[in-house]
Motif scaffolding. Sequence first.
Motif, PDB file in Angstrom:
ATOM      1  N   GLY A   1      44.036  28.782  34.695  1.00 32.42           N
ATOM      2  CA  GLY A   1      43.039  28.597  35.745  1.00 32.42           C
ATOM      3  C   GLY A   1      41.686  29.145  35.319  1.00 32.42           C
ATOM      4  O   GLY A   1      40.642  28.538  35.578  1.00 32.42           O
ATOM      5  N   ALA A   2      41.706  30.298  34.650  1.00 32.31           N
ATOM      6  CA  ALA A   2      40.458  30.881  34.154  1.00 32.31           C
ATOM      7  C   ALA A   2      39.844  30.011  33.053  1.00 32.31           C
ATOM      8  O   ALA A   2      38.623  29.830  33.003  1.00 32.31           O
ATOM      9  CB  ALA A   2      40.720  32.292  33.628  1.00 32.31           C
ATOM     10  N   VAL A   3      40.689  29.459  32.195  1.00 31.76           N
ATOM     11  CA  VAL A   3      40.201  28.566  31.135  1.00 31.76           C
ATOM     12  C   VAL A   3      39.597  27.308  31.755  1.00 31.76           C
ATOM     13  O   VAL A   3      38.522  26.852  31.347  1.00 31.76           O
ATOM     14  CB  VAL A   3      41.334  28.217  30.146  1.00 31.76           C
TER      15      VAL A   3
ATOM     16  N   MET B   1      50.936  32.740  33.940  1.00 30.16           N
ATOM     17  CA  MET B   1      50.503  31.655  33.099  1.00 30.16           C
ATOM     18  C   MET B   1      49.495  30.775  33.826  1.00 30.16           C
ATOM     19  O   MET B   1      48.522  30.332  33.244  1.00 30.16           O
ATOM     20  CB  MET B   1      51.726  30.855  32.668  1.00 30.16           C
ATOM     21  N   ARG B   2      49.760  30.563  35.108  1.00 35.49           N
ATOM     22  CA  ARG B   2      48.860  29.726  35.894  1.00 35.49           C
ATOM     23  C   ARG B   2      47.478  30.369  36.006  1.00 35.49           C
ATOM     24  O   ARG B   2      46.457  29.692  35.966  1.00 35.49           O
ATOM     25  CB  ARG B   2      49.469  29.505  37.264  1.00 35.49           C
ATOM     26  N   GLU B   3      47.456  31.692  36.156  1.00 36.91           N
ATOM     27  CA  GLU B   3      46.187  32.408  36.257  1.00 36.91           C
ATOM     28  C   GLU B   3      45.394  32.293  34.956  1.00 36.91           C
ATOM     29  O   GLU B   3      44.175  32.150  34.972  1.00 36.91           O
ATOM     30  CB  GLU B   3      46.464  33.872  36.582  1.00 36.91           C
ATOM     31  N   ARG B   4      46.093  32.339  33.841  1.00 37.71           N
ATOM     32  CA  ARG B   4      45.432  32.247  32.536  1.00 37.71           C
ATOM     33  C   ARG B   4      44.763  30.890  32.359  1.00 37.71           C
ATOM     34  O   ARG B   4      43.606  30.810  31.965  1.00 37.71           O
ATOM     35  CB  ARG B   4      46.473  32.477  31.439  1.00 37.71           C
TER      36      ARG B   4
END
Length: 154
Positions: free
Chosen positions: A6-8, A1-4
Amino acid sequence: MRERWGAVGALTGALFAVNVAARLVIRFGFEGDDSAADRVSLVMFVVIGLVLAAVAFRWGRDRPVSHWAGDLAVAVVLALALTVFVAPLLVGENPFGGGAGLFFAQIWLYLAAAGAGVLVGYLILTALGRDHRSQQLKRYAQLKAAKPRRVVRR
Protein backbone atom coordinates in the motif's frame (compact mmCIF):
# COMPACT_ATOMS: atom_id res chain seq x y z
CA MET A 1 2.29 -7.39 3.50
CA ARG A 2 -0.71 -5.35 2.46
CA GLU A 3 0.61 -2.32 4.35
CA ARG A 4 3.97 -2.62 2.59
CA TRP A 5 2.51 -2.68 -0.91
CA GLY A 6 0.00 0.00 0.00
CA ALA A 7 2.86 2.36 0.81
CA VAL A 8 4.58 1.47 -2.48
CA GLY A 9 1.35 2.10 -4.38
CA ALA A 10 0.76 5.42 -2.64
CA LEU A 11 4.29 6.56 -3.45
CA THR A 12 3.85 5.48 -7.07
CA GLY A 13 0.59 7.39 -7.28
CA ALA A 14 2.12 10.51 -5.75
CA LEU A 15 5.05 10.50 -8.18
CA PHE A 16 2.70 9.94 -11.10
CA ALA A 17 0.40 12.74 -9.92
CA VAL A 18 3.35 15.17 -9.78
CA ASN A 19 4.17 14.36 -13.40
CA VAL A 20 0.58 14.63 -14.59
CA ALA A 21 0.18 17.98 -12.82
CA ALA A 22 3.33 19.30 -14.50
CA ARG A 23 2.12 18.09 -17.90
CA LEU A 24 -1.26 19.77 -17.38
CA VAL A 25 0.39 23.04 -16.34
CA ILE A 26 2.55 22.93 -19.45
CA ARG A 27 -0.40 22.02 -21.67
CA PHE A 28 -2.86 24.63 -20.46
CA GLY A 29 -0.57 27.34 -19.14
CA PHE A 30 2.46 27.42 -21.39
CA GLU A 31 1.48 25.85 -24.71
CA GLY A 32 4.14 26.65 -27.29
CA ASP A 33 6.55 28.31 -24.82
CA ASP A 34 9.49 25.91 -24.62
CA SER A 35 11.48 27.86 -22.03
CA ALA A 36 8.54 27.92 -19.60
CA ALA A 37 7.92 24.23 -20.26
CA ASP A 38 11.56 23.52 -19.43
CA ARG A 39 11.25 25.43 -16.15
CA VAL A 40 8.08 23.54 -15.21
CA SER A 41 9.82 20.25 -16.03
CA LEU A 42 12.77 21.25 -13.86
CA VAL A 43 10.42 22.06 -10.98
CA MET A 44 8.72 18.69 -11.50
CA PHE A 45 12.04 16.84 -11.24
CA VAL A 46 12.97 18.82 -8.12
CA VAL A 47 9.62 17.97 -6.52
CA ILE A 48 10.09 14.28 -7.39
CA GLY A 49 13.54 14.39 -5.82
CA LEU A 50 12.21 16.08 -2.69
CA VAL A 51 9.38 13.57 -2.33
CA LEU A 52 11.82 10.68 -2.62
CA ALA A 53 14.25 12.35 -0.21
CA ALA A 54 11.47 12.66 2.36
CA VAL A 55 10.42 9.05 1.86
CA ALA A 56 14.01 7.78 2.14
CA PHE A 57 14.44 9.85 5.30
CA ARG A 58 11.24 8.49 6.83
CA TRP A 59 11.64 4.86 5.82
CA GLY A 60 15.35 4.84 6.67
CA ARG A 61 14.65 5.62 10.32
CA ASP A 62 12.53 2.55 10.93
CA ARG A 63 13.94 -0.13 8.66
CA PRO A 64 17.31 -1.27 7.34
CA VAL A 65 18.29 -0.18 3.84
CA SER A 66 17.86 -3.70 2.49
CA HIS A 67 14.15 -3.61 3.37
CA TRP A 68 13.15 -0.21 2.03
CA ALA A 69 15.48 0.14 -0.97
CA GLY A 70 13.64 -2.53 -2.94
CA ASP A 71 10.26 -0.99 -2.16
CA LEU A 72 11.51 2.41 -3.26
CA ALA A 73 12.98 0.96 -6.45
CA VAL A 74 9.69 -0.74 -7.33
CA ALA A 75 7.76 2.48 -6.74
CA VAL A 76 10.18 4.50 -8.90
CA VAL A 77 10.11 1.99 -11.76
CA LEU A 78 6.30 1.80 -11.71
CA ALA A 79 5.99 5.59 -11.57
CA LEU A 80 8.52 5.90 -14.39
CA ALA A 81 6.57 3.49 -16.57
CA LEU A 82 3.33 5.36 -15.89
CA THR A 83 5.06 8.69 -16.52
CA VAL A 84 6.54 7.65 -19.84
CA PHE A 85 3.67 5.62 -21.28
CA VAL A 86 0.41 6.79 -19.65
CA ALA A 87 0.90 10.46 -18.69
CA PRO A 88 1.35 11.70 -22.27
CA LEU A 89 -1.90 10.00 -23.24
CA LEU A 90 -3.77 11.82 -20.45
CA VAL A 91 -2.84 15.21 -21.91
CA GLY A 92 -3.47 14.20 -25.51
CA GLU A 93 0.07 13.49 -26.69
CA ASN A 94 1.82 10.50 -28.18
CA PRO A 95 4.36 8.88 -25.82
CA PHE A 96 6.74 8.43 -28.76
CA GLY A 97 5.80 11.66 -30.54
CA GLY A 98 9.02 13.50 -29.66
CA GLY A 99 11.24 10.75 -31.01
CA ALA A 100 13.61 8.33 -29.37
CA GLY A 101 15.86 11.08 -28.02
CA LEU A 102 13.09 12.72 -25.99
CA PHE A 103 11.72 9.35 -24.87
CA PHE A 104 15.03 8.19 -23.44
CA ALA A 105 15.87 11.65 -22.08
CA GLN A 106 12.70 11.47 -19.97
CA ILE A 107 13.81 8.13 -18.58
CA TRP A 108 17.36 9.25 -17.74
CA LEU A 109 16.25 12.55 -16.20
CA TYR A 110 13.60 10.80 -14.11
CA LEU A 111 16.09 8.22 -12.85
CA ALA A 112 18.67 10.93 -12.11
CA ALA A 113 16.16 12.98 -10.12
CA ALA A 114 14.96 9.89 -8.25
CA GLY A 115 18.47 8.69 -7.48
CA ALA A 116 19.59 12.13 -6.32
CA GLY A 117 16.52 12.49 -4.10
CA VAL A 118 16.98 9.12 -2.43
CA LEU A 119 20.69 9.73 -1.98
CA VAL A 120 20.19 13.17 -0.43
CA GLY A 121 17.49 11.92 1.92
CA TYR A 122 19.50 8.95 3.12
CA LEU A 123 22.74 10.92 3.43
CA ILE A 124 21.02 13.55 5.58
CA LEU A 125 19.52 10.81 7.72
CA THR A 126 22.88 9.11 8.12
CA ALA A 127 24.69 12.38 8.84
CA LEU A 128 22.23 13.09 11.64
CA GLY A 129 22.78 9.60 13.03
CA ARG A 130 19.10 8.73 12.93
CA ASP A 131 19.23 5.86 10.45
CA HIS A 132 18.37 2.33 11.49
CA ARG A 133 21.97 1.10 11.71
CA SER A 134 23.17 4.05 13.77
CA GLN A 135 20.31 3.54 16.19
CA GLN A 136 21.17 -0.14 16.52
CA LEU A 137 24.81 0.68 17.23
CA LYS A 138 23.76 3.29 19.79
CA ARG A 139 21.52 0.79 21.61
CA TYR A 140 24.32 -1.78 21.58
CA ALA A 141 26.80 0.71 23.05
CA GLN A 142 24.34 1.70 25.77
CA LEU A 143 23.66 -1.93 26.60
CA LYS A 144 27.36 -2.76 26.89
CA ALA A 145 28.07 0.35 28.97
CA ALA A 146 25.21 -0.44 31.37
CA LYS A 147 26.50 -3.86 32.37
CA PRO A 148 28.95 -3.85 35.26
CA ARG A 149 32.24 -5.62 34.78
CA ARG A 150 32.39 -9.09 36.19
CA VAL A 151 35.05 -9.65 38.79
CA VAL A 152 37.13 -12.71 38.18
CA ARG A 153 38.28 -14.60 41.27
CA ARG A 154 41.45 -16.60 41.38
